[in-house]
Design an enzyme around this catalytic site. Structure first.
Site, PDB file in Angstrom:
ATOM      1  N   ASP A  33       0.568  -0.959   0.270  1.00  0.00           N
ATOM      2  CA  ASP A  33       0.222   0.312  -0.157  1.00  0.00           C
ATOM      3  C   ASP A  33       0.934   1.294   0.132  1.00  0.00           C
ATOM      4  OD1 ASP A  33      -3.036  -0.655   0.578  1.00  0.00           O
ATOM      5  OD2 ASP A  33      -1.406  -2.396   1.466  1.00  0.00           O
ATOM      6  N   SER A  34       1.933   1.947   0.681  1.00  0.00           N
ATOM      7  CA  SER A  34       2.651   2.630   1.073  1.00  0.00           C
ATOM      8  C   SER A  34       3.828   3.119   0.117  1.00  0.00           C
ATOM      9  CB  SER A  34       3.699   2.520   2.432  1.00  0.00           C
ATOM     10  OG  SER A  34       2.210   1.716   3.209  1.00  0.00           O
TER      11      SER A  34
END
Length: 399
Positions: free
Chosen positions: A171-172
């Site tokens: 996600d990051s």
């Protein structure tokens, strides 16, 4: 530093995101001066508010992930709630969303509609598999993106199943690509006279793009990288070792000159001067032998002695840091990697510092993650709504 002096000041970002990828992308924008308005459901808001360790009912992660953001609650199933969002998007620079493809379209917020409403709008779309292709409608979290993108396959030890990293790295990384894409689209808009456009980031592709030489090695040699534990495959020596006092150290001595200095400091002049070990390809063929030598040396000394000797020889190395190690580390402190803030009840706490560090226009944290709907009145007033109208919207369930 006031927002007006930050590099993204003057930009308005609307966040239609929950949990990690979308909110992390908008968090970065907010840290560098953009006005970030986070749209949340009146019914509980972003689930991240309740994830991991809670302080008086609210996630500590939330206070970091939503810093510098304004929380506006809108019921997007209510026509007035949707109308407010359209008003915001009509004057926004960037929309960041991480719904499953098709959700915004069902709300009447397709790209075609938004582009007609605001031709300058840049739309960042973060999803599991992207906006096209046979898998576009499937749900996908970061863990799925890490698996499909190739990261999980090579992570872990060869005699055990794949493992994950301890954070939602997929996600990051996708969020970072989203911000990069948004800034490129803004650059095109502002310098080339272009219009807004869509930045389409798939979580699995965000990971796939980080997989170094995996594609050409398979295509040219049919080589498939497998799990190799703590060593860096094909690059020797670079691994984790255990000291006499049971602590762990990462040593990266894979540069040619560094390797020689390393062998000299541990008393292995024979290896330091061996022609066959002068370059990486020769060292990698004798990987097991070299790691055995290094393991025995590290295991014979306490960690601090190992670190002192390696520092003396200018060999890159680090203890494996826990949060406790970070809090007391001079380098972390010198770089101001802990920001001092206060929780809503006044309790002081530390948050991660801002990355990257800009010399003239650094980012800051102006306030911690807000209460649900904390900025409703402010944002709606800015849009031209008066007190009576806001009260009616609240009574009707639109906000």
């Amino acid at each position: 530093m006031p927002f007006a002096n930050k590099p993204l000041s003057g930009l308005k970002v609307i966040e239609l995101g929950t949990l990690i990828a979308g909110p992390f992308a908008s968090r970065i924008c907010g840290e560098f001066g953009a006005e970030v308005i986070k749209i949340e459901s009146p019914d509980g808001g972003d689930p991240l508010r309740k994830w991991r360790k809670l302080y008086e009912g609210t996630s500590l992660w939330w206070f970091v992930q939503a810093r510098n953001k304004k929380s506006l609650t809108l019921n997007l199933k209510h026509p007035d709630g949707l109308a407010i969002l359209k008003k915001l998007l009509g004057e926004a620079d960037i929309l960041i969303e991480n719904f499953r493809p098709g959700v915004l379209e069902k709300l009447g917020l397709s790209w075609e509609t938004l582009h007609a409403l605001n031709p300058k709008l840049v739309m960042v779309r973060l999803s599991g598999f992207g906006q096209t292709g046979p898998m576009k409608d499937q749900p996908g979290f970061g863990a799925v993106g890490e698996s499909m993108g190739g990261l999980r396959y090579i992570t872990g030890f060869e005699d055990r199943p794949p493992v994950r990293t301890g954070i939602s790295i997929g996600d990051s990384i996708a969020a970072l690509w989203g911000v990069i894409g948004a800034l490129m689209a803004l650059r095109h808009r502002e310098v080339n006279g272009g219009l807004g456009q869509v930045v389409d980031v798939a979580l699995y592709e965000a990971i796939f793009a980080m997989m170094e030489s995996m594609v050409p090695e398979f295509d040219v040699f049919g080589f498939i990288r497998e799990r190799t534990g703590n060593i860096m495959p094909g690059i020797t020596p670079s691994s984790i070792h255990t000291s006499a006092d049971g602590k762990h150290v990462q040593i990266g001595a894979n540069g040619d000159a560094i390797f020689k200095r390393f062998m000299l400091i541990i008393g292995r002049e024979d290896l330091a001067n061996a022609p066959a070990l002068a370059s990486n390809d020769g060292r990698d063929t004798r990987r097991d032998e070299l790691y055995g030598v290094i393991d025995r040396w590290v295991n014979s000394l306490p960690l601090q002695t190992v670190l002192d000797l390696l520092n003396q020889a200018e060999v890159p190395a680090s203890r494996i840091f826990s949060a406790e190690d970070m809090f007391n580390d001079p380098q972390y402190l010198a770089r101001e990697m802990f920001l001092h803030a206060k929780l809503p009840d006044g309790k002081p706490f530390k948050m991660p510092g801002i990355v990257p560090k800009l010399s003239d226009t650094p980012g800051t944290s102006e306030w911690v993650g807000p209460q649900l709907g904390e900025h409703n009145a402010q944002v709606l007033h800015d849009l031209g709504y008066d007190e009576k109208q806001i009260a009616r919207l609240r009574e009707d369930g639109a906000i």
